[in-house]
Design a protein around this motif. Sequence first.
Motif, PDB file in Angstrom:
ATOM      1  N   LEU A 150      53.996 -28.144  11.944  1.00 34.44           N
ATOM      2  CA  LEU A 150      55.364 -28.599  12.125  1.00 34.44           C
ATOM      3  C   LEU A 150      55.720 -29.742  11.184  1.00 34.44           C
ATOM      4  CD1 LEU A 150      57.981 -28.421  13.875  1.00 34.44           C
ATOM      5  CD2 LEU A 150      56.935 -30.115  15.398  1.00 34.44           C
ATOM      6  N   LEU A 151      54.764 -30.650  10.981  1.00 35.88           N
ATOM      7  CA  LEU A 151      55.060 -31.886  10.262  1.00 35.88           C
ATOM      8  C   LEU A 151      54.653 -31.866   8.787  1.00 35.88           C
ATOM      9  CD1 LEU A 151      53.908 -34.393  13.038  1.00 35.88           C
ATOM     10  CD2 LEU A 151      56.248 -33.695  12.495  1.00 35.88           C
ATOM     11  N   ILE A 152      53.688 -31.022   8.443  1.00 35.99           N
ATOM     12  CA  ILE A 152      53.159 -30.992   7.074  1.00 35.99           C
ATOM     13  C   ILE A 152      53.378 -29.599   6.496  1.00 35.99           C
ATOM     14  CG2 ILE A 152      51.164 -31.472   5.610  1.00 35.99           C
ATOM     15  CD1 ILE A 152      52.004 -33.872   7.252  1.00 35.99           C
ATOM     16  N   PRO A 153      54.458 -29.376   5.760  1.00 34.15           N
ATOM     17  CA  PRO A 153      54.819 -28.030   5.274  1.00 34.15           C
ATOM     18  C   PRO A 153      53.720 -27.274   4.531  1.00 34.15           C
ATOM     19  CG  PRO A 153      56.633 -29.551   4.925  1.00 34.15           C
ATOM     20  CD  PRO A 153      55.473 -30.376   5.404  1.00 34.15           C
ATOM     21  N   PRO A 154      52.838 -27.921   3.759  1.00 28.84           N
ATOM     22  CA  PRO A 154      51.815 -27.144   3.052  1.00 28.84           C
ATOM     23  C   PRO A 154      50.908 -26.314   3.974  1.00 28.84           C
ATOM     24  CG  PRO A 154      52.016 -29.285   2.046  1.00 28.84           C
ATOM     25  CD  PRO A 154      52.863 -29.320   3.284  1.00 28.84           C
ATOM     26  N   GLN A 155      50.713 -26.742   5.225  1.00 25.63           N
ATOM     27  CA  GLN A 155      49.887 -25.963   6.145  1.00 25.63           C
ATOM     28  C   GLN A 155      50.482 -24.576   6.357  1.00 25.63           C
ATOM     29  OE1 GLN A 155      46.954 -26.279   7.586  1.00 25.63           O
ATOM     30  NE2 GLN A 155      47.110 -24.450   8.875  1.00 25.63           N
ATOM     31  N   LEU A 156      51.777 -24.524   6.666  1.00 21.32           N
ATOM     32  CA  LEU A 156      52.431 -23.233   6.874  1.00 21.32           C
ATOM     33  C   LEU A 156      52.436 -22.418   5.588  1.00 21.32           C
ATOM     34  CD1 LEU A 156      53.946 -21.352   8.780  1.00 21.32           C
ATOM     35  CD2 LEU A 156      56.062 -22.538   8.170  1.00 21.32           C
ATOM     36  N   ASP A 157      52.593 -23.073   4.453  1.00 20.01           N
ATOM     37  CA  ASP A 157      52.577 -22.374   3.170  1.00 20.01           C
ATOM     38  C   ASP A 157      51.230 -21.697   2.944  1.00 20.01           C
ATOM     39  OD1 ASP A 157      53.411 -21.482   0.669  1.00 20.01           O
ATOM     40  OD2 ASP A 157      52.989 -23.392  -0.329  1.00 20.01           O
ATOM     41  N   ASN A 158      50.142 -22.395   3.227  1.00 22.08           N
ATOM     42  CA  ASN A 158      48.810 -21.801   3.087  1.00 22.08           C
ATOM     43  C   ASN A 158      48.641 -20.600   4.010  1.00 22.08           C
ATOM     44  OD1 ASN A 158      47.432 -23.293   1.061  1.00 22.08           O
ATOM     45  ND2 ASN A 158      47.196 -25.011   2.466  1.00 22.08           N
ATOM     46  N   GLU A 159      49.154 -20.719   5.222  1.00 27.29           N
ATOM     47  CA  GLU A 159      49.024 -19.624   6.182  1.00 27.29           C
ATOM     48  C   GLU A 159      49.807 -18.393   5.729  1.00 27.29           C
ATOM     49  OE1 GLU A 159      50.128 -20.987  10.046  1.00 27.29           O
ATOM     50  OE2 GLU A 159      48.575 -22.547  10.111  1.00 27.29           O
ATOM     51  N   THR A 160      51.041 -18.594   5.296  1.00 23.63           N
ATOM     52  CA  THR A 160      51.870 -17.454   4.916  1.00 23.63           C
ATOM     53  C   THR A 160      51.383 -16.817   3.608  1.00 23.63           C
ATOM     54  OG1 THR A 160      53.479 -18.955   3.889  1.00 23.63           O
ATOM     55  CG2 THR A 160      53.923 -18.252   6.140  1.00 23.63           C
ATOM     56  N   ALA A 161      50.784 -17.606   2.728  1.00 27.53           N
ATOM     57  CA  ALA A 161      50.236 -17.048   1.488  1.00 27.53           C
ATOM     58  C   ALA A 161      49.097 -16.080   1.797  1.00 27.53           C
ATOM     59  CB  ALA A 161      49.740 -18.168   0.575  1.00 27.53           C
ATOM     60  N   ALA A 162      48.187 -16.495   2.671  1.00 25.97           N
ATOM     61  CA  ALA A 162      47.082 -15.607   3.050  1.00 25.97           C
ATOM     62  C   ALA A 162      47.598 -14.403   3.821  1.00 25.97           C
ATOM     63  CB  ALA A 162      46.053 -16.377   3.879  1.00 25.97           C
ATOM     64  N   ASP A 163      48.594 -14.626   4.670  1.00 32.83           N
ATOM     65  CA  ASP A 163      49.152 -13.506   5.438  1.00 32.83           C
ATOM     66  C   ASP A 163      49.829 -12.486   4.535  1.00 32.83           C
ATOM     67  OD1 ASP A 163      48.246 -14.285   7.897  1.00 32.83           O
ATOM     68  OD2 ASP A 163      50.140 -15.170   8.574  1.00 32.83           O
ATOM     69  N   TYR A 164      50.394 -12.935   3.421  1.00 27.63           N
ATOM     70  CA  TYR A 164      51.003 -11.978   2.495  1.00 27.63           C
ATOM     71  C   TYR A 164      49.948 -11.007   1.970  1.00 27.63           C
ATOM     72  CZ  TYR A 164      53.795  -9.956  -1.212  1.00 27.63           C
ATOM     73  OH  TYR A 164      54.472  -9.056  -2.005  1.00 27.63           O
ATOM     74  N   LEU A 165      48.787 -11.551   1.598  1.00 27.14           N
ATOM     75  CA  LEU A 165      47.713 -10.680   1.134  1.00 27.14           C
ATOM     76  C   LEU A 165      47.189  -9.811   2.266  1.00 27.14           C
ATOM     77  CD1 LEU A 165      45.704 -13.138  -1.153  1.00 27.14           C
ATOM     78  CD2 LEU A 165      47.288 -11.344  -1.868  1.00 27.14           C
ATOM     79  N   ARG A 166      47.016 -10.409   3.425  1.00 24.69           N
ATOM     80  CA  ARG A 166      46.422  -9.693   4.551  1.00 24.69           C
ATOM     81  C   ARG A 166      47.329  -8.581   5.061  1.00 24.69           C
ATOM     82  NH1 ARG A 166      46.371 -10.189   9.954  1.00 24.69           N
ATOM     83  NH2 ARG A 166      47.910 -11.883   9.864  1.00 24.69           N
ATOM     84  N   LEU A 167      48.644  -8.839   5.113  1.00 26.08           N
ATOM     85  CA  LEU A 167      49.577  -7.895   5.735  1.00 26.08           C
ATOM     86  C   LEU A 167      50.320  -7.035   4.709  1.00 26.08           C
ATOM     87  CD1 LEU A 167      51.079 -10.290   8.441  1.00 26.08           C
ATOM     88  CD2 LEU A 167      49.322  -8.544   8.773  1.00 26.08           C
ATOM     89  N   ASN A 168      50.802  -7.640   3.637  1.00 25.23           N
ATOM     90  CA  ASN A 168      51.602  -6.886   2.665  1.00 25.23           C
ATOM     91  C   ASN A 168      50.745  -6.102   1.676  1.00 25.23           C
ATOM     92  OD1 ASN A 168      53.288  -9.226   3.670  1.00 25.23           O
ATOM     93  ND2 ASN A 168      54.859  -8.105   2.548  1.00 25.23           N
ATOM     94  N   ILE A 169      49.626  -6.671   1.270  1.00 19.40           N
ATOM     95  CA  ILE A 169      48.719  -5.967   0.359  1.00 19.40           C
ATOM     96  C   ILE A 169      47.697  -5.159   1.164  1.00 19.40           C
ATOM     97  CG2 ILE A 169      47.067  -6.212  -1.521  1.00 19.40           C
ATOM     98  CD1 ILE A 169      50.026  -6.937  -2.183  1.00 19.40           C
ATOM     99  N   GLY A 170      47.122  -5.765   2.173  1.00 22.30           N
ATOM    100  CA  GLY A 170      46.230  -5.047   3.080  1.00 22.30           C
ATOM    101  C   GLY A 170      44.901  -4.669   2.453  1.00 22.30           C
ATOM    102  N   GLN A 171      44.237  -3.709   3.071  1.00 23.54           N
ATOM    103  CA  GLN A 171      42.874  -3.357   2.692  1.00 23.54           C
ATOM    104  C   GLN A 171      42.781  -2.180   1.727  1.00 23.54           C
ATOM    105  OE1 GLN A 171      40.281  -5.147   3.701  1.00 23.54           O
ATOM    106  NE2 GLN A 171      41.447  -6.490   5.037  1.00 23.54           N
ATOM    107  N   ASN A 172      43.851  -1.420   1.575  1.00 24.31           N
ATOM    108  CA  ASN A 172      43.757  -0.178   0.803  1.00 24.31           C
ATOM    109  C   ASN A 172      44.831  -0.070  -0.269  1.00 24.31           C
ATOM    110  OD1 ASN A 172      41.567   1.076   2.445  1.00 24.31           O
ATOM    111  ND2 ASN A 172      43.123   0.956   4.064  1.00 24.31           N
ATOM    112  N   HIS A 173      45.214  -1.202  -0.832  1.00 28.43           N
ATOM    113  CA  HIS A 173      46.245  -1.189  -1.870  1.00 28.43           C
ATOM    114  C   HIS A 173      45.694  -0.544  -3.142  1.00 28.43           C
ATOM    115  CE1 HIS A 173      49.336  -2.632  -4.647  1.00 28.43           C
ATOM    116  NE2 HIS A 173      50.083  -2.903  -3.583  1.00 28.43           N
TER     117      HIS A 173
END
Length: 244
Positions: A150-173
């Motif tokens: 909530l207070l330190i924006p880079p934390q959420l940025d790190n989370e969403t960056a990894a989630d982009y790879l995990r969810l949008n790219i996935g395991q079989n791209h």
Amino acid sequence: METNNLTTLVIGASGATGKELVNQLILMGQNVKVIVRPLAIIPDTWETNKSISIIKANVSEIEVNEMANYIKDCQSVVSCLGHNLNFRGIFGKPRKLVTSAVELLCSAIEKNSNGHPFKFVLMNTTGNRNKDLKETFSLGEKIVIGLIRLLIPPQLDNETAADYLRLNIGQNHENIQWVAVRPDSLINESNVTGYELHASPTRSPIFNSGKTSRINVGNFMARLIIENDLWEEWKGKMPVIYNK
């Protein structure tokens, strides 16, 4: 160790960990392209090293076609990008610096698709869970991480960056394979030392964090690029690295 001569693009190369990664890749006989801010301070040796190509630009201002041109002769990319640890870097724009760069790089890779999967390594943090493994935090950790998010924006940025790879790219791209490397509390050391790799954190990142030297992170990421067996072991995963 496999030492086929490859070219890797590194963003965030002027940061403390990015510099270690570049040096490790060069020691392993690789070619490196680095994108650094126009006013970034880089080692003098990079300017004269024929294995290093230097591109001075702000990643947040690069268009996808321009990035596609930068990576057209590369086989891999590593993001060590992070927010500067000052008020402007933490609270200023762009707040989605890392996530936007991941999206940009993935789009650029797709434009250069040639049937051979491109390796993408993202430096992340043990403060981010791998939801594919249903990792959980204790109640106390959830409260602290929630406040940090909530207070330190880079934390959420790190989370969403990894989630982009995990969810949008996935395991079989078809065109992109990825690994998100999660070091614990980063420290400086002069030499590569022994380190441990785990699928998930083995200690609390909040209340009992371990130590990970930046040079060890750089060594592991360079080995991921070069050693195919190591890549096969960790692709599509979020390995945690601790100093022994």
